[in-house]
Scaffold this active site. Structure first.
Site, PDB file in Angstrom:
ATOM      1  N   LYS A 171     -13.657   5.107  -2.578  1.00  0.00           N
ATOM      2  CA  LYS A 171     -13.378   4.252  -3.739  1.00  0.00           C
ATOM      3  C   LYS A 171     -13.060   5.172  -4.911  1.00  0.00           C
ATOM      4  O   LYS A 171     -13.906   5.966  -5.337  1.00  0.00           O
ATOM      5  CB  LYS A 171     -14.563   3.361  -4.072  1.00  0.00           C
ATOM      6  CG  LYS A 171     -14.311   2.499  -5.308  1.00  0.00           C
ATOM      7  CD  LYS A 171     -15.562   1.780  -5.764  1.00  0.00           C
ATOM      8  CE  LYS A 171     -15.311   1.111  -7.110  1.00  0.00           C
ATOM      9  NZ  LYS A 171     -16.543   0.508  -7.686  1.00  0.00           N
ATOM     10  N   GLY A 232     -20.472  -4.325 -14.887  1.00  0.00           N
ATOM     11  CA  GLY A 232     -21.823  -4.711 -15.265  1.00  0.00           C
ATOM     12  C   GLY A 232     -21.916  -5.802 -16.301  1.00  0.00           C
ATOM     13  O   GLY A 232     -23.020  -6.164 -16.728  1.00  0.00           O
ATOM     14  N   ALA A 258     -16.010  -5.385  -9.978  1.00  0.00           N
ATOM     15  CA  ALA A 258     -16.618  -5.322 -11.314  1.00  0.00           C
ATOM     16  C   ALA A 258     -16.508  -6.642 -12.058  1.00  0.00           C
ATOM     17  O   ALA A 258     -15.464  -7.294 -12.058  1.00  0.00           O
ATOM     18  CB  ALA A 258     -16.004  -4.209 -12.169  1.00  0.00           C
ATOM     19  N   GLY A 259     -17.618  -7.009 -12.703  1.00  0.00           N
ATOM     20  CA  GLY A 259     -17.632  -8.164 -13.588  1.00  0.00           C
ATOM     21  C   GLY A 259     -18.249  -9.417 -13.019  1.00  0.00           C
ATOM     22  O   GLY A 259     -18.515 -10.369 -13.752  1.00  0.00           O
ATOM     23  N   THR A 281     -24.284  -4.635  -9.766  1.00  0.00           N
ATOM     24  CA  THR A 281     -25.218  -5.087 -10.791  1.00  0.00           C
ATOM     25  C   THR A 281     -25.630  -6.540 -10.606  1.00  0.00           C
ATOM     26  O   THR A 281     -26.796  -6.899 -10.846  1.00  0.00           O
ATOM     27  CB  THR A 281     -24.605  -4.894 -12.185  1.00  0.00           C
ATOM     28  OG1 THR A 281     -24.205  -3.535 -12.347  1.00  0.00           O
ATOM     29  CG2 THR A 281     -25.597  -5.256 -13.282  1.00  0.00           C
TER      30      THR A 281
END
Length: 329
Positions: A171, A232, A258-259, A281
């Protein structure tokens, strides 16, 4: 004529010695243009079917790829860099309270691809590492370049991961801003080109920019991973329209990275047609991480099924669901 014994889609079968995969499919009456083939858990590239000779004991899986609107998703797999995965949820390993909690969360999520960050080791004897939480027999490690701010740093990190004996799938993250943690598109593309040439299977994290996503694909990346929102943040899918444009023009998997904040965010991403979702997260930071891991697993499955089923069109006015014929007047 001698024969070998193989298994095809879980059922034993005898075939002629020296039979190719292409010939096997033809014998079975399978349309070669609408299936993918896996042998012993490794995807067999279509162009090699005519010369790929079947051996005794081979385990063959013949699967059909499902589009929106019909069919079952039981054989629906995510293929990245020639390898098939049944789970479309990818998870990270940071921010958990303990190695044991990390291990249990990974198991509860059902994920097969797990990201790990390369860091300097704790030189204390017997110090536990995140690798202690991951069963290498059932999970694919995805080393990431988190924390890298230049293309050079990211390239060095990937080379070190390869030296550690990890697979070539990585990644790629090159951060451009410390406050927002938005990725640097120019540096990411630069690093991707170098890594692809060196034989890495590159999954780049990027902004939801359709132009950049296409350039990364053209550079040889095996998948593209646009963000849904800042890392996050838990804000969910902020720009579904850009994601749709990216997917419409892509010939490689698009994985939202992400998000994501909760299960409904993951479901929305999959309902849009994304090929997978990567998160950390949202699970590790939940009040009950193991329960959230299960929720994310179920949401990704449900979202994928909804996309394949094909939703009804949105309308401004009502449409009766009960039949109108035979009304009492």
């Amino acid at each position: 004529m001698s024969e070998v014994r193989i298994t095809v889609n879980g059922k034993p079968r005898s075939v002629s010695t020296g039979l190719s995969i292409a010939s096997l499919l033809q014998e079975m009456g399978v349309d070669l243009g609408h299936v993918a083939v896996e042998r012993n858990e490794e995807v067999v590239p279509r162009k090699t079917w005519p010369e790929s000779t079947i051996c005794d004991g081979d385990r063959i899986e013949v699967v059909a790829f499902m589009g929106g609107g019909s069919g079952s998703v039981s054989a629906d797999v995510l293929v990245i860099g020639g390898k098939a995965f049944r789970s479309r949820l990818l998870v990270g390993t940071g921010k958990y309270r303990s190695i044991e909690e990390t291990r249990k969360a990974i198991e509860a999520s059902g994920a097969e691809i797990v990201t790990v960050a390369l860091r300097r080791v704790d030189l204390a004897p017997g110090a536990a590492t995140v690798l202690d939480a991951i069963d290498r027999r059932t999970h694919t490690l995805l080393p990431n370049t988190a924390g890298c701010y230049t293309a050079e740093e990211a390239i060095r990190t990937c080379r070190l991961a390869r030296e550690l004996g990890m697979a070539d799938m990585v990644k790629l993250e090159v951060i451009g801003d410390q406050q927002t943690l938005f990725p640097d598109g120019t540096a990411t593309l630069e690093a991707a080109k170098v890594l692809v040439k060196e034989g890495f299977v590159v999954l780049p994290y990027c902004l939801d920019d359709p132009i950049l996503a296409k350039k990364l694909e053209e550079a040889g990346c095996a998948a593209v991973m646009p963000l849904a929102a800042p890392i996050g943040s838990g804000l969910g899918i902020r720009n579904p329209y850009n994601l749709r444009i990216i997917m419409e023009n892509a010939k490689v998997p698009i994985i939202v990275d992400a998000g994501v904040g909760t299960a409904s965010d993951a479901a929305v991403a999959m309902e849009l047609g994304c090929d997978g979702v990567l998160m950390n997260t949202a699970i590790a930071g939940a009040q009950q991480p193991l329960l959230m891991a299960e929720a994310m697993r179920d949401a990704v499955i449900a979202g994928r099924k909804a996309f394949c089923a094909g939703r009804i069109p949105r309308k401004l006015y009502a449409t009766a669901s009960s039949p109108l014929a035979g009304l009492i007047e």
